[in-house]
Structures are given as structure tokens and as C-alpha cells.
Design an enzyme around this catalytic site. Structure first.
Site, PDB file in Angstrom:
ATOM      1  CE  LYS A  97     -81.726 134.924 -85.722  1.00  0.00           C
ATOM      2  NZ  LYS A  97     -81.010 134.957 -87.010  1.00  0.00           N
TER       3      LYS A  97
ATOM      4  CG  ASP B 223     -79.430 132.072 -88.874  1.00  0.00           C
ATOM      5  OD1 ASP B 223     -80.270 131.642 -89.678  1.00  0.00           O
ATOM      6  OD2 ASP B 223     -79.732 132.750 -87.871  1.00  0.00           O
TER       7      ASP B 223
ATOM      8  N   GLY C 101     -75.302 145.826 -89.865  1.00  0.00           N
ATOM      9  CA  GLY C 101     -76.062 145.067 -88.878  1.00  0.00           C
ATOM     10  C   GLY C 101     -75.198 144.689 -87.697  1.00  0.00           C
ATOM     11  CB  SER C 102     -74.771 145.315 -84.542  1.00  0.00           C
ATOM     12  OG  SER C 102     -75.976 145.954 -84.129  1.00  0.00           O
ATOM     13  N   GLY C 103     -76.862 142.427 -84.932  1.00  0.00           N
ATOM     14  CA  GLY C 103     -77.599 141.466 -84.120  1.00  0.00           C
ATOM     15  C   GLY C 103     -77.032 140.065 -84.211  1.00  0.00           C
ATOM     16  N   GLY C 104     -77.845 139.096 -83.777  1.00  0.00           N
ATOM     17  CA  GLY C 104     -77.397 137.711 -83.783  1.00  0.00           C
ATOM     18  C   GLY C 104     -77.090 137.195 -85.169  1.00  0.00           C
ATOM     19  CG  MET C 105     -78.710 136.923 -89.834  1.00  0.00           C
ATOM     20  SD  MET C 105     -78.746 135.116 -89.844  1.00  0.00           S
ATOM     21  CE  MET C 105     -78.782 134.784 -91.600  1.00  0.00           C
TER      22      MET C 105
END
Length: 272
Positions: A71, A107, A129-133
């Protein structure tokens, strides 16, 4: 649309993920069939992201859903970003207009809509969490009035960046950090190696008021099962996935299906 009708004029759409699922393919293809559209949708994975993006451009693929872990990495390969992606520096959708590739993020809008529909009042939360989502969910929470929260992420740079951007706290480990709202934006509970993992301990689930789990496969993760057993309202990855996929469908085709058509396609997709 039956597969035997695929020809040289058929429009191809796709999805790209490290662990491809079946929901998007079944959802989009069922809507194409219901609406009589000469489109087909196929899921892919890759170890060559630049090659895939070049293929989308060169082959005239109309659009692509983008999932973990692509992402953010896909952004430098695109020609531009819609405001929905630029605001959070994360792309979950590519739209190809005559060779120009634009990144979107559906999203964010899906989570924002579900937060509004849920009736949940702003409350302290903890988000893993720490990603794109995670960026999309954190932005949606902030914009829905959830101003007190903690980002829990072992990736120090990414976790602190999200916390700093949206004025939340950060911790590397969950520890005893509890909150009224528990938000899982990790693969914990996802079908595969992490299928049996519980994203938050039972004690935190019991003390919480509500739960959000973005994992879409399976539809009922260990976290959701535990939260429902404890009588907690939930926003599910299945619901997020359906809403964001619907927005992608509209971006690709320019057509908004009826509510009945969406329900039929979603039921079909969940059966896969």
C-alpha cells in the site's frame, strides 16, 4: 457474464496482495455478471511490484486493488494520488485512465462510514498495527472524533509516525494497555499461520466496550468471536472489505449497483 464470453474487448481488473483472498474476485465478478458487463477480475501476488505496475499500465488493466504489504511501496510507481490516498500516504486502489495511474484509498471511506453507522461515541482506543491500513483506520477514527488513542506497533518508525500524524500516543508493545475500543489492524487472526492468534487478551476484551477487526478472512476471527461472546459490538473486516470493494467497483466501471445487487454479490463472495 460467463467465462466463455471473455474476448479481446474484455476489461481486466485485478487485486494485488501478499496473501490473495477470494472475496474481491467473487464480489466483482458476480456484479459484472448481474450488470452484464464485459469485465473480469483476477487476484494476483508478486515479488516484482514495479513489474506489476508497469504491466497494469502497458496492458491497459483498468484497475487494481492493493493490499498488504504494497500500500505504501506502490506510491512512487504511480502518476498521481487522489486526495483520499494523499492525505494518509497509503494506496489501496489504482485506477488506470489511458495509461495514467492514480492511487485512491477506499479503506478510509469504508471505515469512516461504518463508524458513523455504528453509533459508537468517541472513546479511548488502542490500535495494533502500523501499515497502510493502520493509517487509514487511524485517520478515520480521528475524523470521527476519536481523539484519545494509542498506536501499538513494534515498528518504531512507522508506529511513531502514525501516532505523531494523528496526535495519538505510541507504544512498542501492548503490555497492559487497555481501552474502551480495541482495534486490530494486524494479520493476527487471518487465515493461515496466524489463524488461531488472538489480537488482544481476553481480559482486555472483557473490559472493552467495542471492537474493530480489519481482518476479512475468515469473516469471524478469534477476536470477533471472543468479543461477540462477551457481548461487545463489533465492526468487522468483512463489512469493511465489502464497502471498500463496492467503491472500487464504482471507480472502475462508473456504475453504482443497486443495494439488492450488492447484497447478492456480497453473499456470493462470502460463500467462496
Amino acid at each position: 457474464m460467463n467465462k466463455t464470453t471473455i474476448g479481446r474487448d474484455t476489461t481486466l481488473c485485478m487485486s494485488l496482495a501478499a496473501r490473495p483472498g477470494t472475496f474481491g474476485s467473487r464480489f466483482h465478478n458476480r456484479l459484472y455478471e448481474l450488470l452484464g458487463l464485459d469485465y473480469v477480475y483476477k487476484a494476483f501476488t508478486t515479488t516484482d511490484l514495479p513489474g506489476v505496475v508497469g504491466g497494469i499500465r502497458a496492458l491497459g488493466i483498468r484497475g487494481s486493488a492493493i493490499s498488504m504489504p504494497f500500500k505504501e511501496a506502490v506510491i512512487p510507481l504511480l502518476d498521481g494520488l487522489d486526495a483520499s490516498a494523499a492525505a494518509i500516504d497509503s494506496v489501496n486502489t489504482i485506477v488506470n485512465d489511458g495509461g495514467r495511474l492514480t492511487g485512491f484509498n477506499t479503506d478510509y471511506s469504508a471505515v469512516r462510514t461504518l463508524l458513523g453507522d455504528s453509533g459508537l461515541a468517541p472513546m479511548p482506543f488502542v490500535l495494533r498495527g502500523s501499515g497502510g491500513m493502520a493509517k487509514a483506520v487511524a485517520a478515520a477514527l480521528r475524523d470521527a472524533g476519536f481523539t484519545t488513542g494509542t498506536i501499538v506497533a513494534r515498528n518504531i518508525v512507522a508506529g511513531q509516525a502514525i501516532a505523531r500524524t494523528y496526535a495519538f500516543d505510541w507504544r512498542a508493545e501492548l503490555g497492559d494497555t487497555g481501552a474502551d475500543l480495541l482495534v486490530n489492524v494486524t494479520p493476527l487472526g487471518m487465515a493461515g499461520a496466524d489463524a488461531d492468534a488472538l489480537a488482544f487478551p481476553q481480559t482486555m476484551i472483557a473490559a472493552a466496550k467495542a471492537v474493530i477487526d480489519v481482518v476479512a478472512l475468515p469473516a469471524e476471527t478469534p477476536l470477533l468471536k471472543a468479543a461477540r461472546a462477551a457481548g461487545k459490538p463489533c465492526i468487522t473486516g468483512d463489512a469493511i472489505g465489502m464497502l471498500q470493494a463496492l467503491e472500487q467497483f464504482v471507480l472502475y466501471t462508473g456504475i453504482t449497483p443497486t443495494a439488492e445487487q450488492v447484497d447478492i454479490a456480497a453473499a456470493f463472495a462470502r460463500g467462496g
